[in-house]
Design a protein around this motif. Structure first.
Motif, PDB file in Angstrom:
ATOM      1  N   PRO A 170      36.255  37.760  39.528  1.00  0.00           N
ATOM      2  CA  PRO A 170      36.956  37.274  41.018  1.00  0.00           C
ATOM      3  C   PRO A 170      38.375  37.590  41.012  1.00  0.00           C
ATOM      4  CG  PRO A 170      36.163  35.198  39.897  1.00  0.00           C
ATOM      5  CD  PRO A 170      35.687  36.304  39.043  1.00  0.00           C
ATOM      6  N   PHE A 171      39.215  37.726  42.033  1.00  0.00           N
ATOM      7  CA  PHE A 171      40.221  37.581  42.102  1.00  0.00           C
ATOM      8  C   PHE A 171      40.860  36.140  41.615  1.00  0.00           C
ATOM      9  CE2 PHE A 171      40.597  41.450  45.631  1.00  0.00           C
ATOM     10  CZ  PHE A 171      40.493  42.104  44.703  1.00  0.00           C
ATOM     11  N   PRO A 172      42.162  36.520  41.166  1.00  0.00           N
ATOM     12  CA  PRO A 172      42.808  35.211  40.682  1.00  0.00           C
ATOM     13  C   PRO A 172      43.205  34.183  42.005  1.00  0.00           C
ATOM     14  CG  PRO A 172      44.100  36.793  39.754  1.00  0.00           C
ATOM     15  CD  PRO A 172      42.973  37.506  40.767  1.00  0.00           C
ATOM     16  N   HIS A 173      43.095  32.981  41.545  1.00  0.00           N
ATOM     17  CA  HIS A 173      43.485  31.906  42.598  1.00  0.00           C
ATOM     18  C   HIS A 173      44.923  31.916  42.945  1.00  0.00           C
ATOM     19  CE1 HIS A 173      40.029  29.512  42.628  1.00  0.00           C
ATOM     20  NE2 HIS A 173      39.957  29.225  41.313  1.00  0.00           N
ATOM     21  N   GLY A 174      45.285  31.518  43.923  1.00  0.00           N
ATOM     22  CA  GLY A 174      46.681  31.520  44.603  1.00  0.00           C
ATOM     23  C   GLY A 174      47.317  32.770  45.088  1.00  0.00           C
ATOM     24  N   LEU A 175      46.705  34.012  45.126  1.00  0.00           N
ATOM     25  CA  LEU A 175      47.386  34.916  45.590  1.00  0.00           C
ATOM     26  C   LEU A 175      47.732  34.974  47.097  1.00  0.00           C
ATOM     27  CD1 LEU A 175      44.883  37.643  44.187  1.00  0.00           C
ATOM     28  CD2 LEU A 175      46.809  37.100  43.099  1.00  0.00           C
TER      29      LEU A 175
END
Length: 205
Positions: free
Chosen positions: A56-61
């Motif tokens: 998944p995409f990283p957190h906090g983007l």
């Protein structure tokens, strides 16, 4: 212009170890834009030999960082894999500078399209469908991928002749660092990295 030059100087003068240390420091500090959904408890296998799921995409983007990674996924999985060069402008500036693994660079999207097309002349099944690692921070993205294909058609040798196809498949790990224009949503500069020696050995050259 000075900002672009500063970024280029940073990349040119920074060692791989320094860039790696920056990423590790961000992890240690809990920087959300560099952390995946969960820290891995075991190392990844070699993605070129043991396919791994796209994380998944990283957190906090922030919205721009997420958009950059989404655009880059589409670039590799759809545009590049299906050789849909009419869409390359969605991710690449008209005057983009692209740095290649052998150290040379090109300027302009038209030249970049010509270089990408050349990969498909001798390996029409060339594709990238995996991004095992995705990192985004401010205007930078760093993404790893696996480029796969099969040497099934004659390869131009650069001297007017052709190298006969070997029929061999290749799967090479690669990394791309992109510098994005936040206002326009495309990359102004792109750095491509892979092991050319392994690449040529796998296709029998």
């Amino acid at each position: 212009m000075s900002t672009v030059m500063d970024r280029r100087t940073l990349l040119r003068d920074s060692s791989a170890a320094a860039l790696g240390a920056t990423a590790l420091s961000a992890f240690a500090l809990g920087e959300p834009a560099l952390a995946h959904q969960a820290l891995r408890t075991t190392p990844l296998p070699d993605p070129a030999t043991t396919p791994v799921p796209n994380p998944p995409f990283p957190h906090g983007l922030d919205p721009a960082e997420r958009a950059h990674l989404k655009t880059f996924d589409e670039l590799d999985f759809d545009v590049f894999t299906h050789a849909d060069w009419s869409r390359l402008g969605e991710s690449h500036a008209p005057n983009i500078r692209v740095h290649w693994p052998d150290g040379h660079y090109t300027d302009g999207i038209d030249q970049h399209i010509a270089d990408l097309k050349a990969l498909f002349v001798w390996a029409p099944d060339t594709r990238i469908l995996e991004h095992p690692i995705r990192i985004a921070m401010n205007e930078f993205t760093a993404v790893t991928g696996v480029m796969r294909g099969t040497f099934t058609r004659p390869m131009p040798d650069g001297n007017g002749g052709f190298l006969p196809p070997t029929g061999k498949k290749y799967a090479i790990n690669m990394a791309t660092i992109g510098i994005w224009n936040r206002r326009r949503g495309y990359m102004d500069e792109e750095f491509l990295f892979w092991d050319n020696q392994s690449f040529y050995a796998q296709i029998g050259l």
